[in-house]
Design a protein around this motif. Structure first.
Motif, PDB file in Angstrom:
ATOM      1  N   ILE A   1      75.242  85.501  90.485  1.00  0.00           N
ATOM      2  CA  ILE A   1      75.482  86.344  89.329  1.00  0.00           C
ATOM      3  C   ILE A   1      74.369  87.377  89.297  1.00  0.00           C
ATOM      4  N   ALA A   2      74.740  88.631  89.561  1.00  0.00           N
ATOM      5  CA  ALA A   2      73.728  89.660  89.763  1.00  0.00           C
ATOM      6  C   ALA A   2      74.232  91.009  89.232  1.00  0.00           C
ATOM      7  N   PRO A   3      73.583  91.550  88.241  1.00  0.00           N
ATOM      8  CA  PRO A   3      72.426  91.021  87.536  1.00  0.00           C
ATOM      9  C   PRO A   3      72.846  89.949  86.535  1.00  0.00           C
ATOM     10  N   ALA A   4      71.961  89.006  86.287  1.00  0.00           N
ATOM     11  CA  ALA A   4      72.287  87.892  85.400  1.00  0.00           C
ATOM     12  C   ALA A   4      72.131  88.267  83.930  1.00  0.00           C
ATOM     13  N   GLY A   5      71.215  89.183  83.615  1.00  0.00           N
ATOM     14  CA  GLY A   5      71.014  89.557  82.225  1.00  0.00           C
ATOM     15  C   GLY A   5      70.837  88.331  81.345  1.00  0.00           C
TER      16      GLY A   5
ATOM     17  N   GLU B   1      78.474  92.120  87.292  1.00  0.00           N
ATOM     18  CA  GLU B   1      79.036  92.462  85.986  1.00  0.00           C
ATOM     19  C   GLU B   1      78.036  93.303  85.191  1.00  0.00           C
ATOM     20  N   GLY B   2      78.551  94.393  84.579  1.00  0.00           N
ATOM     21  CA  GLY B   2      77.709  95.201  83.716  1.00  0.00           C
ATOM     22  C   GLY B   2      76.597  95.919  84.445  1.00  0.00           C
ATOM     23  N   LEU B   3      76.862  96.397  85.654  1.00  0.00           N
ATOM     24  CA  LEU B   3      75.822  97.025  86.465  1.00  0.00           C
ATOM     25  C   LEU B   3      76.208  98.410  86.970  1.00  0.00           C
ATOM     26  N   LEU B   4      77.372  98.526  87.628  1.00  0.00           N
ATOM     27  CA  LEU B   4      77.623  99.687  88.486  1.00  0.00           C
ATOM     28  C   LEU B   4      77.674 100.997  87.725  1.00  0.00           C
ATOM     29  N   TYR B   5      78.139 100.993  86.467  1.00  0.00           N
ATOM     30  CA  TYR B   5      78.225 102.277  85.766  1.00  0.00           C
ATOM     31  C   TYR B   5      76.877 102.744  85.226  1.00  0.00           C
ATOM     32  N   TYR B   6      75.855 101.898  85.279  1.00  0.00           N
ATOM     33  CA  TYR B   6      74.532 102.284  84.797  1.00  0.00           C
ATOM     34  C   TYR B   6      73.636 102.880  85.883  1.00  0.00           C
ATOM     35  N   ILE B   7      74.051 102.858  87.133  1.00  0.00           N
ATOM     36  CA  ILE B   7      73.176 103.301  88.219  1.00  0.00           C
ATOM     37  C   ILE B   7      73.812 104.467  88.968  1.00  0.00           C
TER      38      ILE B   7
ATOM     39  N   VAL C   1      83.922 101.613  85.644  1.00  0.00           N
ATOM     40  CA  VAL C   1      84.740 102.577  84.913  1.00  0.00           C
ATOM     41  C   VAL C   1      85.234 103.650  85.876  1.00  0.00           C
ATOM     42  N   ASN C   2      86.219 104.439  85.413  1.00  0.00           N
ATOM     43  CA  ASN C   2      86.672 105.540  86.256  1.00  0.00           C
ATOM     44  C   ASN C   2      85.820 106.781  86.010  1.00  0.00           C
ATOM     45  N   SER C   3      85.950 107.738  86.895  1.00  0.00           N
ATOM     46  CA  SER C   3      85.137 108.954  86.804  1.00  0.00           C
ATOM     47  C   SER C   3      85.428 109.717  85.522  1.00  0.00           C
ATOM     48  N   ASP C   4      86.682 109.727  85.090  1.00  0.00           N
ATOM     49  CA  ASP C   4      87.059 110.473  83.892  1.00  0.00           C
ATOM     50  C   ASP C   4      86.349 109.948  82.648  1.00  0.00           C
ATOM     51  N   ALA C   5      86.085 108.640  82.612  1.00  0.00           N
ATOM     52  CA  ALA C   5      85.451 108.049  81.427  1.00  0.00           C
ATOM     53  C   ALA C   5      84.060 108.617  81.175  1.00  0.00           C
ATOM     54  N   LEU C   6      83.449 109.208  82.194  1.00  0.00           N
ATOM     55  CA  LEU C   6      82.101 109.755  82.048  1.00  0.00           C
ATOM     56  C   LEU C   6      82.083 111.146  81.432  1.00  0.00           C
TER      57      LEU C   6
ATOM     58  N   GLY D   1      68.837 105.298  76.027  1.00  0.00           N
ATOM     59  CA  GLY D   1      68.122 105.503  77.282  1.00  0.00           C
ATOM     60  C   GLY D   1      68.806 104.924  78.492  1.00  0.00           C
ATOM     61  N   CYS D   2      70.093 104.591  78.353  1.00  0.00           N
ATOM     62  CA  CYS D   2      70.829 103.999  79.475  1.00  0.00           C
ATOM     63  C   CYS D   2      72.210 104.651  79.599  1.00  0.00           C
ATOM     64  N   PRO D   3      72.243 105.932  79.970  1.00  0.00           N
ATOM     65  CA  PRO D   3      73.534 106.614  80.096  1.00  0.00           C
ATOM     66  C   PRO D   3      74.372 106.015  81.214  1.00  0.00           C
ATOM     67  N   TRP D   4      75.694 106.149  81.087  1.00  0.00           N
ATOM     68  CA  TRP D   4      76.575 105.789  82.189  1.00  0.00           C
ATOM     69  C   TRP D   4      76.439 106.851  83.277  1.00  0.00           C
ATOM     70  N   ARG D   5      76.270 106.404  84.514  1.00  0.00           N
ATOM     71  CA  ARG D   5      75.971 107.319  85.615  1.00  0.00           C
ATOM     72  C   ARG D   5      77.035 107.346  86.702  1.00  0.00           C
ATOM     73  N   PHE D   6      77.851 106.299  86.787  1.00  0.00           N
ATOM     74  CA  PHE D   6      78.773 106.222  87.925  1.00  0.00           C
ATOM     75  C   PHE D   6      80.146 105.762  87.476  1.00  0.00           C
ATOM     76  N   GLY D   7      81.158 106.374  88.054  1.00  0.00           N
ATOM     77  CA  GLY D   7      82.534 105.939  87.868  1.00  0.00           C
ATOM     78  C   GLY D   7      83.339 106.306  89.098  1.00  0.00           C
ATOM     79  N   THR D   8      84.442 105.639  89.289  1.00  0.00           N
ATOM     80  CA  THR D   8      85.302 105.944  90.428  1.00  0.00           C
ATOM     81  C   THR D   8      86.757 105.795  90.030  1.00  0.00           C
TER      82      THR D   8
END
Length: 286
Positions: free
Chosen positions: A94-98, A171-177, A204-209, A225-232
């Motif tokens: 589980i990564a990141p475990a938070g 879980e809860g990682l990819l859209y923050y980086i 998330v998808n790119s449009d959501a950003l 201080g933690c904007p969403w940065r990535f979507g596809t």
């Protein structure tokens, strides 16, 4: 309390959402640890999200974060427990475990090992909040930054065997980086997973950003201080590029609804709409 960074503070929001779900009569799961893990800050973060999501003087236009979180948690709970049944002596990462509590609240088979990866300060805060709580599984923690190059070495040093199939939840990682970090993380996962490994993530998808109707929610996270940065818009292709044959499910589709998703589910052919994907699949041979 150990001081956490901006992105890591969102783990308190997630814990507060799980605590609120646990109090519902129609709850999709029960998390007896969530209230403690939410700490003092979690309820205030949740109140801010509720205020922007459910405005008092206007109809809701943003996705319902409480319903989304409940569905996501239940979906991945079910996926994890089904996955370990198909992988002998399963190694679950589980990564990141938070502030995730699955190592404590799920009923794992006796031969499972759960590896939790996150920054040392997150794991320290989690231990402080959990106190004397006892995990329900062989739980091993790895204090490391997943955007660094060495975290997989630390995972192996903790007893993880990269030559055996495993089960991974991102879980809860990819859209923050940033996108470059997304590919680096997925490359790292590929480097330590054997064919047959099962991998799941949310994205998330790119449009959501960029959609104006998402601005209220995006502004809250940016303000923290933690904007969403990535979507596809092509999650299957993203994971295939890193050796994982995957399918992507949207909340509200039959396998990811549980009677709780309140909005229409746009067909994948529609453009200019917000989407969340639960991606899950299998590592194929290189």
């Amino acid at each position: 309390m150990t001081e956490l960074g901006a992105v890591e503070r969102t783990a308190f929001l997630t814990a507060a959402l799980r605590a609120a779900e646990t109090q519902r009569a129609d709850r999709l799961y029960e998390d007896p640890f969530a209230a403690a893990l939410a700490g003092d800050i979690g309820p205030s973060l949740l109140a801010e999200i509720r205020a922007v999501t459910f405005p008092a003087t206007a109809p809701r236009t943003l996705p319902s974060t409480p319903d989304y979180n409940a569905i996501r948690t239940r979906f991945f709970d079910d996926w994890l427990l089904a996955s370990v049944e198909s992988v002998p002596r399963a190694q679950v990462v589980i990564a990141p475990a938070g502030l995730d509590s699955r190592a404590f609240r799920l009923k794992w088979p006796s031969d499972v090992t759960v590896f939790e990866v996150d920054r040392p300060q997150v794991l320290a805060a989690k231990q402080e909040l959990l106190g004397a709580a006892t995990p329900s599984v062989d739980r091993r923690t790895i204090g490391a930054d997943m955007v660094s190059d060495s975290w997989t070495d630390e995972l192996v040093a903790a007893g993880y065997d990269p030559d055996r199939p495993s089960v991974w939840l991102l879980e809860g990682l990819l859209y923050y980086i940033p996108e470059s970090a997304v590919h680096r993380v997925l490359d790292s996962v590929a480097s330590v997973t054997a064919p047959g490994t099962l991998v799941a993530a949310d994205v998330v998808n790119s449009d959501a950003l960029v959609l104006p109707q998402m601005r209220g929610l995006l502004d809250v996270f940016a303000g923290w201080g933690c904007p969403w940065r990535f979507g596809t818009n092509k999650p299957e292709a993203l994971f295939a590029g890193h050796g994982i044959e995957a399918v992507a499910v949207q909340p509200g589709e039959p396998s990811a609804d549980f009677g709780r998703w309140p909005d229409p589910v746009p067909p994948r052919t529609d453009t200019g709409v917000r989407r969340v994907f639960f991606v899950h699949g299998r590592r194929f041979p290189s």
